[in-house]
Design a protein around this motif. Structure first.
Motif, PDB file in Angstrom:
ATOM      1  N   GLY A  12       3.349   4.171  14.374  1.00  0.00           N
ATOM      2  CA  GLY A  12       2.453   3.861  13.255  1.00  0.00           C
ATOM      3  C   GLY A  12       1.227   3.164  13.774  1.00  0.00           C
ATOM      4  N   ASP A  44      -7.853   3.925  -4.617  1.00  0.00           N
ATOM      5  CA  ASP A  44      -7.608   2.872  -3.619  1.00  0.00           C
ATOM      6  C   ASP A  44      -6.123   2.588  -3.480  1.00  0.00           C
ATOM      7  OD1 ASP A  44     -10.304   2.292  -3.079  1.00  0.00           O
ATOM      8  OD2 ASP A  44     -10.436   0.938  -4.814  1.00  0.00           O
ATOM      9  N   VAL A  45      -5.490   2.383  -4.631  1.00  0.00           N
ATOM     10  CA  VAL A  45      -4.098   1.953  -4.630  1.00  0.00           C
ATOM     11  C   VAL A  45      -3.186   3.065  -4.106  1.00  0.00           C
ATOM     12  CG1 VAL A  45      -2.216   1.115  -6.071  1.00  0.00           C
ATOM     13  CG2 VAL A  45      -4.532   0.339  -6.501  1.00  0.00           C
ATOM     14  N   ASN A  90      -3.610   3.428  -0.331  1.00  0.00           N
ATOM     15  CA  ASN A  90      -3.004   2.336   0.428  1.00  0.00           C
ATOM     16  C   ASN A  90      -1.484   2.347   0.355  1.00  0.00           C
ATOM     17  OD1 ASN A  90      -4.865   0.131   1.726  1.00  0.00           O
ATOM     18  ND2 ASN A  90      -5.960   0.941  -0.030  1.00  0.00           N
ATOM     19  N   MET A  97       3.052   4.139   7.530  1.00  0.00           N
ATOM     20  CA  MET A  97       3.120   3.167   8.614  1.00  0.00           C
ATOM     21  C   MET A  97       4.576   2.765   8.890  1.00  0.00           C
ATOM     22  SD  MET A  97       0.990  -0.342   8.867  1.00  0.00           S
ATOM     23  CE  MET A  97       1.951  -1.216   7.673  1.00  0.00           C
ATOM     24  N   ASN A  98       5.340   2.621   7.825  1.00  0.00           N
ATOM     25  CA  ASN A  98       6.736   2.211   7.982  1.00  0.00           C
ATOM     26  C   ASN A  98       7.658   3.361   8.395  1.00  0.00           C
ATOM     27  OD1 ASN A  98       6.784  -0.618   7.388  1.00  0.00           O
ATOM     28  ND2 ASN A  98       6.350  -0.094   5.240  1.00  0.00           N
ATOM     29  N   ALA A 132      -0.410   5.074   2.678  1.00  0.00           N
ATOM     30  CA  ALA A 132      -0.639   4.671   4.070  1.00  0.00           C
ATOM     31  C   ALA A 132       0.431   3.683   4.541  1.00  0.00           C
ATOM     32  CB  ALA A 132      -2.022   4.051   4.207  1.00  0.00           C
ATOM     33  N   LEU A 133       0.799   2.770   3.634  1.00  0.00           N
ATOM     34  CA  LEU A 133       1.813   1.779   3.994  1.00  0.00           C
ATOM     35  C   LEU A 133       3.165   2.453   4.250  1.00  0.00           C
ATOM     36  CD1 LEU A 133       2.247  -1.281   4.314  1.00  0.00           C
ATOM     37  CD2 LEU A 133       2.980  -1.342   1.928  1.00  0.00           C
TER      38      LEU A 133
END
Lengths: 197, 197
Positions: free
Chosen positions: A197, A180-181, A184, A191-192, A187-188
């Motif tokens: 994004g 999970d971590v 994520n 996104m940046n 993914a973060l």
DNA sequence: GTCAAAAAGTGACCGCCGGTCACGATTAGC
DNA sequence: GCTAATCGTGACCGGCGGTCACTTTTTGAC
């Protein structure tokens, strides 16, 4: 070549350090006393202070060694990242070598937070030999950033998520899995660092 | 009405607790001794143990009180969230009331990590009176989730980012601002909870 | 081989810690 | 007014990180 005395001194240091690594690893930093370390290695307490000036100093040396090991393990499977996602995966392969080291992640967390209350120690800890280096992370992602989001912040956010997860784990909370971590955090970063994004 | 003795006992407890809050707040948990707390309040050391069984126990009580204060502050400006983004903003308004409380965020972090090495204490800390509650966070976002991503994980990820940021702050790293972290934590929640993230 | 200097190893000791407890002082309630 | 319960006290306990005068071992110049 070194003298017999120097060799003996080196060996004593090694024996004490091995004893300490074992005890810290099973009981944590604060709960392990200097007397336990020396008893366990077959020396008197005073001998400890011939080799280190404090328990903190020994621990810093152990951290340095640990991080060298982690980095060496990472270097074996290192490859050139071709994009941001691959760079993040390289970072997380590295972080997973740390997580795989029995309960040392918790011990590192314990010492990191402890060091925040001690000014000179805090400064030491902020060097990359003793810490997850936001700088190294930033360097790994820099050339793959497609936006003007600062790579330093990608590195620091990633470290924050990782260390937040260490607390989650240390408290025995089981809501988040490592997968999970990792997912994520990557993914973060994407996104940046990726356009649209 | 309570007896004169009970009143006196209550007042003593209050004086000791005020003294402790002040000292913990300026020196941290581990660096503040029980003798300092009692001296500062004008009592003998033994009096402390008439009211609490340990330094840990007093600290837990202080945390409980702190969290009640934070929640009260939050309740004043609470409003019903109409979507996931608003729910996350309510959560972060709450987290910012914690961050605004001088150096208590660091002290809370110190105690949280310390509690992980002590089994009964760890169980206490996992109750919502002493911790950022992933459960409460989950409840706040649940009805606004558009995907099947578990709301518990949204809450736990948010807590991890927040506490990772506390470490970042405690070590004096200045790469991330509060605004950075808040923005990214909310963005991550929206990515997980909104369709076509 | 001799012997003084240097280094390694020792453990009693220091001040401080969290926590205990027998002891006076105060209050409660009959 | 008197006994029992409670509050407040500070000397005391074992254990902590760290110090230091001391003994034992090693060194290297002669």
């Amino acid at each position: 070549m070194s003298t017999k005395q120097q060799e003996k001194s080196q060996q004593t240091m090694q024996e004490l350090m091995d004893s300490a690594i074992q005890l810290f690893g099973s009981k944590g930093f604060a709960s392990t006393s200097v007397a336990e370390i020396t008893d366990n290695a077959g020396y008197a307490k005073g001998s400890f202070y011939r080799h280190w000036n404090s328990k903190d100093e020994l621990f810093l040396q152990i951290i340095e060694r640990k991080f060298r090991q982690y980095r060496a393990a990472r270097h074996e499977k290192i490859r050139k990242a071709r994009n941001l996602e691959e760079a993040m995966n390289i970072i997380w392969d590295f972080l997973e070598t740390i997580l795989a080291d029995r309960n040392w992640p918790s011990i590192l967390l314990e010492f990191t937070v402890y060091s925040a209350t001690n000014e000179p120690l805090r400064k030491f800890m902020n060097k990359s030999d003793y810490r997850l280096s936001n700088q190294v992370f930033a360097d790994l992602v820099r050339e793959h950033m497609e936006t003007d989001f600062p790579p330093e912040k990608v590195g620091a956010l990633n470290t924050a998520i990782f260390e937040g997860y260490l607390i989650h784990r240390a408290l025995g909370t089981q809501v988040l899995s490592l997968a999970d971590v990792r997912q994520n955090a990557i993914a973060l970063a994407l996104m940046n660092g990726t356009k649209q994004g």
